[in-house]
Design a protein around this motif. Structure first.
Motif, PDB file in Angstrom:
ATOM      1  N   THR A 189      22.917  28.971  16.741  1.00 38.42           N
ATOM      2  CA  THR A 189      23.458  27.789  17.417  1.00 38.42           C
ATOM      3  C   THR A 189      23.567  26.649  16.395  1.00 38.42           C
ATOM      4  O   THR A 189      22.988  26.720  15.300  1.00 38.42           O
ATOM      5  CB  THR A 189      22.533  27.335  18.551  1.00 38.42           C
ATOM      6  N   ASP A 190      24.260  25.580  16.787  1.00 38.81           N
ATOM      7  CA  ASP A 190      24.399  24.436  15.870  1.00 38.81           C
ATOM      8  C   ASP A 190      23.026  23.891  15.481  1.00 38.81           C
ATOM      9  O   ASP A 190      22.775  23.589  14.308  1.00 38.81           O
ATOM     10  CB  ASP A 190      25.223  23.320  16.524  1.00 38.81           C
ATOM     11  N   GLY A 220      33.155  28.586  17.004  1.00 40.23           N
ATOM     12  CA  GLY A 220      32.442  29.303  18.070  1.00 40.23           C
ATOM     13  C   GLY A 220      33.424  30.022  18.983  1.00 40.23           C
ATOM     14  O   GLY A 220      34.552  29.576  19.191  1.00 40.23           O
TER      15      GLY A 220
END
Ligand SMILES: C[S@@+](CC[C@H](N)C(=O)[O-])C[C@H]1O[C@@H](n2cnc3c(N)ncnc32)[C@H](O)[C@@H]1O
Length: 257
Positions: A189-190, A220
């Motif tokens: 994830t970020d 994404g």
């Protein structure tokens, strides 16, 4: 859009950087990427490359395993440079090279699916192009309609063939703290990207609008997040770093036709 040899995702400026940096500044990235690409063993003997440029980031021996390589690349200078790069490399086997300048990705992404289907039993490699779409489309959010159309087409294009992609995940002036390739069982994830590769930076640092310390390249949703991913640091030019994300899959079903 500007002329192909000046386009924002590549063009002459990019070729000058390739000539200047491929053998030095880019070498750690290129070698780590070569190792990762080597492990991708598609059964297909033909390959379609999307965004080939002059092939600056990929070691020529990668192409030895294919009998045919079709490069989708609008820039005619890139065609010349790619061909020359492979011709000069001491390869044991040389694929037949073809180049297609017409766009199959931006205006109508379903054209990519049709082209791949028409090529028969081919694998597809997205070669540092998907992270450039935000630039090419002028997109500043993941829900951009043009990006969504490319995501749909990529999902369709990769359903029944082997595929691989390496693409910009985030970029900025900070060097990622990374031993490359850094592997993960799933897409990070970020917040995980920031925590793992940019220690000390605030978790919200990756932003699409460029207001954070890291620019999010909006990659994404192109590929299944539950597949293994790898991460690399590419110092594009001194002081400008791209964290590159890579993922791949190998065809499971037998090819149609
Ligand atoms: C960042 S460069 C790719 C880097 C390259 N793979 C390498 O190894 O150095 C992105 C490339 O995408 C190309 N490109 C732009 N629009 C495209 C399109 N519609 N279809 C395929 N490639 C495109 C650009 O001309 C540029 O060469």
């Amino acid at each position: 859009m500007s002329a192909a040899w000046l386009n924002e995702a590549g063009g002459l400026r990019y070729h000058f950087r390739g000539l200047r940096y491929a053998e030095n500044l880019w070498a750690p990235f290129r070698f780590a990427l070569a190792e990762w690409l080597y492990a991708w063993q598609p059964p297909e003997k033909k390959l379609v490359v999307v965004g080939a440029s002059g092939g600056w980031c990929v070691q020529p021996f990668f192409f030895e395993r294919f009998t045919d390589v079709l490069c989708l690349e609008p820039d005619p200078v890139a065609h010349f440079l790619f061909r020359r790069r492979l011709a000069r490399a001491p390869l044991e086997a040389r694929p037949r090279l073809r180049f297609e300048s017409r766009d199959h990705l931006l205006a109508d992404p379903t054209a990519l699916v049709r082209l791949l289907d028409g090529e028969g039993d081919v694998a597809v490699l997205f070669m540092n192009i998907l992270g450039q779409l935000r630039v090419l489309f002028g997109a500043d959010a993941a829900d951009d309609a043009k990006l969504a159309r490319v995501r749909e087409a990529v999902a369709e294009a990769t359903r029944s063939r082997s595929w691989a992609s390496f693409h910009d995940r985030v970029s900025g002036a900070m060097a990622p703290q990374i031993e490359q390739p850094a592997r993960s069982a799933v897409r990070l994830t970020d917040a995980e990207i920031v925590r793992r590769f940019f220690p000390g930076v605030e978790p919200e640092a990756a932003r699409a609008d460029g207001s954070g310390e890291l620019l999010d390249h909006l990659t994404g949703g192109f590929f299944p997040a539950d597949r293994p991913h790898a991460y690399f640091s590419w110092e594009l030019m001194p002081g400008v770093f791209h964290l590159i994300e890579a993922t791949c899959g190998v065809r499971r079903a037998s090819p149609a036709g």
